[in-house]
Design a protein around this motif. Structure first.
Motif, PDB file in Angstrom:
ATOM      1  N   MET A  37       1.104  -1.398   0.040  1.00 46.60           N
ATOM      2  CA  MET A  37       0.381   0.002   0.333  1.00 46.60           C
ATOM      3  C   MET A  37       0.858   1.370   0.071  1.00 46.60           C
ATOM      4  SD  MET A  37      -2.559   1.406   3.354  1.00 46.60           S
ATOM      5  CE  MET A  37      -1.457   1.939   3.424  1.00 46.60           C
ATOM      6  N   HIS A  38       1.677   1.014   0.946  1.00 45.30           N
ATOM      7  CA  HIS A  38       2.703   2.778   1.241  1.00 45.30           C
ATOM      8  C   HIS A  38       3.635   2.713  -0.271  1.00 45.30           C
ATOM      9  CE1 HIS A  38       1.898   3.894   5.009  1.00 45.30           C
ATOM     10  NE2 HIS A  38       2.184   3.146   5.173  1.00 45.30           N
ATOM     11  N   GLY A  39       4.307   1.577  -0.927  1.00 46.96           N
ATOM     12  CA  GLY A  39       4.452   1.450  -2.024  1.00 46.96           C
ATOM     13  C   GLY A  39       3.562   1.801  -3.309  1.00 46.96           C
ATOM     14  N   ILE A  40       2.817   2.106  -3.891  1.00 44.10           N
ATOM     15  CA  ILE A  40       1.515   1.686  -4.327  1.00 44.10           C
ATOM     16  C   ILE A  40       1.625   3.619  -4.068  1.00 44.10           C
ATOM     17  CG2 ILE A  40      -0.469   2.105  -5.508  1.00 44.10           C
ATOM     18  CD1 ILE A  40      -0.761  -0.649  -5.231  1.00 44.10           C
ATOM     19  N   ASN A  41       1.027   4.848  -2.946  1.00 48.20           N
ATOM     20  CA  ASN A  41       1.473   5.446  -3.056  1.00 48.20           C
ATOM     21  C   ASN A  41       2.264   6.501  -3.571  1.00 48.20           C
ATOM     22  OD1 ASN A  41      -1.805   4.896  -1.575  1.00 48.20           O
ATOM     23  ND2 ASN A  41      -0.404   4.867   0.654  1.00 48.20           N
ATOM     24  N   ARG A  42       3.659   5.591  -2.769  1.00 45.04           N
ATOM     25  CA  ARG A  42       4.332   6.597  -3.289  1.00 45.04           C
ATOM     26  C   ARG A  42       4.413   7.500  -4.751  1.00 45.04           C
ATOM     27  NH1 ARG A  42       7.701   2.274  -0.129  1.00 45.04           N
ATOM     28  NH2 ARG A  42       7.524   3.347   2.333  1.00 45.04           N
ATOM     29  N   ILE A  43       3.525   6.259  -5.533  1.00 50.43           N
ATOM     30  CA  ILE A  43       4.403   5.744  -7.257  1.00 50.43           C
ATOM     31  C   ILE A  43       3.157   6.882  -7.452  1.00 50.43           C
ATOM     32  CG2 ILE A  43       3.852   4.269  -9.080  1.00 50.43           C
ATOM     33  CD1 ILE A  43       4.519   2.214  -7.579  1.00 50.43           C
ATOM     34  N   SER A  44       2.043   7.105  -5.876  1.00 52.06           N
ATOM     35  CA  SER A  44       1.011   7.670  -7.171  1.00 52.06           C
ATOM     36  C   SER A  44       1.380   9.403  -6.784  1.00 52.06           C
ATOM     37  CB  SER A  44      -0.490   7.487  -6.051  1.00 52.06           C
ATOM     38  OG  SER A  44      -1.126   5.726  -5.808  1.00 52.06           O
ATOM     39  N   ILE A  45       1.679   9.729  -5.919  1.00 56.99           N
ATOM     40  CA  ILE A  45       2.738  10.534  -4.908  1.00 56.99           C
ATOM     41  C   ILE A  45       3.425  11.343  -5.917  1.00 56.99           C
ATOM     42  CG2 ILE A  45       3.858  11.987  -3.134  1.00 56.99           C
ATOM     43  CD1 ILE A  45       2.413  10.119  -1.175  1.00 56.99           C
ATOM     44  N   LEU A  46       4.325  10.903  -6.431  1.00 54.18           N
ATOM     45  CA  LEU A  46       5.741  10.950  -7.261  1.00 54.18           C
ATOM     46  C   LEU A  46       4.919  11.439  -8.947  1.00 54.18           C
ATOM     47  CD1 LEU A  46       8.100   8.330  -6.332  1.00 54.18           C
ATOM     48  CD2 LEU A  46       8.305  11.251  -6.051  1.00 54.18           C
ATOM     49  N   MET A  47       4.156  10.464  -8.959  1.00 57.36           N
ATOM     50  CA  MET A  47       3.093  10.968 -10.598  1.00 57.36           C
ATOM     51  C   MET A  47       2.277  11.785 -10.563  1.00 57.36           C
ATOM     52  SD  MET A  47       1.607   6.628 -11.693  1.00 57.36           S
ATOM     53  CE  MET A  47       1.076   7.473 -12.828  1.00 57.36           C
ATOM     54  N   PHE A  48       1.852  12.481  -9.148  1.00 57.54           N
ATOM     55  CA  PHE A  48       0.954  13.688  -9.176  1.00 57.54           C
ATOM     56  C   PHE A  48       1.688  14.997  -9.155  1.00 57.54           C
ATOM     57  CE2 PHE A  48      -0.379  16.842  -6.296  1.00 57.54           C
ATOM     58  CZ  PHE A  48      -2.124  17.094  -7.214  1.00 57.54           C
ATOM     59  N   LEU A  49       2.684  14.382  -8.514  1.00 56.71           N
ATOM     60  CA  LEU A  49       3.664  15.673  -9.176  1.00 56.71           C
ATOM     61  C   LEU A  49       4.454  16.315  -9.739  1.00 56.71           C
ATOM     62  CD1 LEU A  49       5.692  15.247  -5.210  1.00 56.71           C
ATOM     63  CD2 LEU A  49       3.819  16.905  -5.676  1.00 56.71           C
ATOM     64  N   PHE A  50       4.635  14.863 -10.980  1.00 57.87           N
ATOM     65  CA  PHE A  50       5.104  14.938 -12.069  1.00 57.87           C
ATOM     66  C   PHE A  50       4.102  15.556 -13.010  1.00 57.87           C
ATOM     67  CE2 PHE A  50       5.372  13.391 -16.429  1.00 57.87           C
ATOM     68  CZ  PHE A  50       6.904  13.662 -16.921  1.00 57.87           C
ATOM     69  N   ALA A  51       3.002  15.150 -12.439  1.00 59.29           N
ATOM     70  CA  ALA A  51       1.979  16.178 -13.848  1.00 59.29           C
ATOM     71  C   ALA A  51       1.203  16.790 -13.169  1.00 59.29           C
ATOM     72  CB  ALA A  51       0.948  15.037 -13.119  1.00 59.29           C
ATOM     73  N   VAL A  52       1.911  17.965 -12.395  1.00 60.02           N
ATOM     74  CA  VAL A  52       1.389  18.980 -11.052  1.00 60.02           C
ATOM     75  C   VAL A  52       2.905  20.183 -12.256  1.00 60.02           C
ATOM     76  CG1 VAL A  52       1.918  20.436  -9.653  1.00 60.02           C
ATOM     77  CG2 VAL A  52       0.161  18.856  -9.794  1.00 60.02           C
ATOM     78  N   ILE A  53       4.309  19.447 -12.162  1.00 66.69           N
ATOM     79  CA  ILE A  53       4.933  20.355 -12.796  1.00 66.69           C
ATOM     80  C   ILE A  53       5.230  20.201 -14.128  1.00 66.69           C
ATOM     81  CG2 ILE A  53       7.667  19.927 -13.464  1.00 66.69           C
ATOM     82  CD1 ILE A  53       8.367  18.546 -10.239  1.00 66.69           C
ATOM     83  N   VAL A  54       4.347  18.774 -14.852  1.00 67.99           N
ATOM     84  CA  VAL A  54       4.415  18.854 -16.513  1.00 67.99           C
ATOM     85  C   VAL A  54       3.144  20.661 -16.597  1.00 67.99           C
ATOM     86  CG1 VAL A  54       3.392  17.625 -18.100  1.00 67.99           C
ATOM     87  CG2 VAL A  54       5.660  16.937 -17.038  1.00 67.99           C
ATOM     88  N   TYR A  55       1.840  19.858 -16.283  1.00 71.13           N
ATOM     89  CA  TYR A  55       0.734  20.983 -16.064  1.00 71.13           C
ATOM     90  C   TYR A  55       1.275  22.282 -16.369  1.00 71.13           C
ATOM     91  CZ  TYR A  55      -3.366  23.203 -16.055  1.00 71.13           C
ATOM     92  OH  TYR A  55      -4.126  24.759 -15.992  1.00 71.13           O
ATOM     93  N   THR A  56       2.351  22.762 -14.901  1.00 71.83           N
ATOM     94  CA  THR A  56       2.676  24.553 -14.826  1.00 71.83           C
ATOM     95  C   THR A  56       3.328  24.973 -15.680  1.00 71.83           C
ATOM     96  OG1 THR A  56       3.183  23.871 -12.340  1.00 71.83           O
ATOM     97  CG2 THR A  56       3.649  25.468 -13.041  1.00 71.83           C
ATOM     98  N   VAL A  57       4.454  23.553 -15.998  1.00 73.49           N
ATOM     99  CA  VAL A  57       5.775  24.172 -17.231  1.00 73.49           C
ATOM    100  C   VAL A  57       4.279  24.543 -18.284  1.00 73.49           C
ATOM    101  CG1 VAL A  57       7.061  23.573 -18.478  1.00 73.49           C
ATOM    102  CG2 VAL A  57       7.661  22.875 -16.469  1.00 73.49           C
ATOM    103  N   ARG A  58       3.784  23.717 -19.030  1.00 71.52           N
ATOM    104  CA  ARG A  58       3.361  23.592 -20.501  1.00 71.52           C
ATOM    105  C   ARG A  58       1.876  25.102 -20.241  1.00 71.52           C
ATOM    106  NH1 ARG A  58       0.493  18.339 -22.300  1.00 71.52           N
ATOM    107  NH2 ARG A  58       2.210  17.243 -22.760  1.00 71.52           N
ATOM    108  N   HIS A  59       1.493  25.282 -19.193  1.00 76.35           N
ATOM    109  CA  HIS A  59       1.011  26.394 -18.756  1.00 76.35           C
ATOM    110  C   HIS A  59       1.625  28.066 -18.846  1.00 76.35           C
ATOM    111  CE1 HIS A  59      -2.716  29.189 -17.462  1.00 76.35           C
ATOM    112  NE2 HIS A  59      -2.043  29.721 -16.629  1.00 76.35           N
ATOM    113  N   CYS A  60       3.019  28.033 -18.043  1.00 74.91           N
ATOM    114  CA  CYS A  60       3.515  29.092 -18.171  1.00 74.91           C
ATOM    115  C   CYS A  60       4.653  29.889 -19.599  1.00 74.91           C
ATOM    116  CB  CYS A  60       5.020  28.437 -17.161  1.00 74.91           C
ATOM    117  SG  CYS A  60       4.524  29.018 -15.600  1.00 74.91           S
TER     118      CYS A  60
END
Length: 62
Positions: A37-60
């Motif tokens: 469960m914690h391993g899946i949560n780690r992957i989910s958190i990292l994917m979410f942060l990556f998506a936020v960074i990509v979205y921010t860069v594309r928006h800027c």
């Protein structure tokens, strides 16, 4: 008013994010299901942060 402030308190959420990336202490239970469960949560958190960074860069860039 105090209930409204307590409703938007996000400290426990960030505390969980930090604790997911730490090794469990000797007093904390450890089982295969909990580790998965914690391993899946780690992957989910990292994917979410990556998506936020990509979205921010594309928006800027636009």
């Amino acid at each position: 008013m105090n209930k409204l402030i307590d409703y938007f308190r996000i400290g426990p959420v960030f505390r969980y994010f930090i604790n997911v990336f730490r090794k469990p202490g000797p007093n904390r239970p450890s089982s295969v299901n909990l580790r998965m469960m914690h391993g899946i949560n780690r992957i989910s958190i990292l994917m979410f942060l990556f998506a936020v960074i990509v979205y921010t860069v594309r928006h800027c860039v636009r």
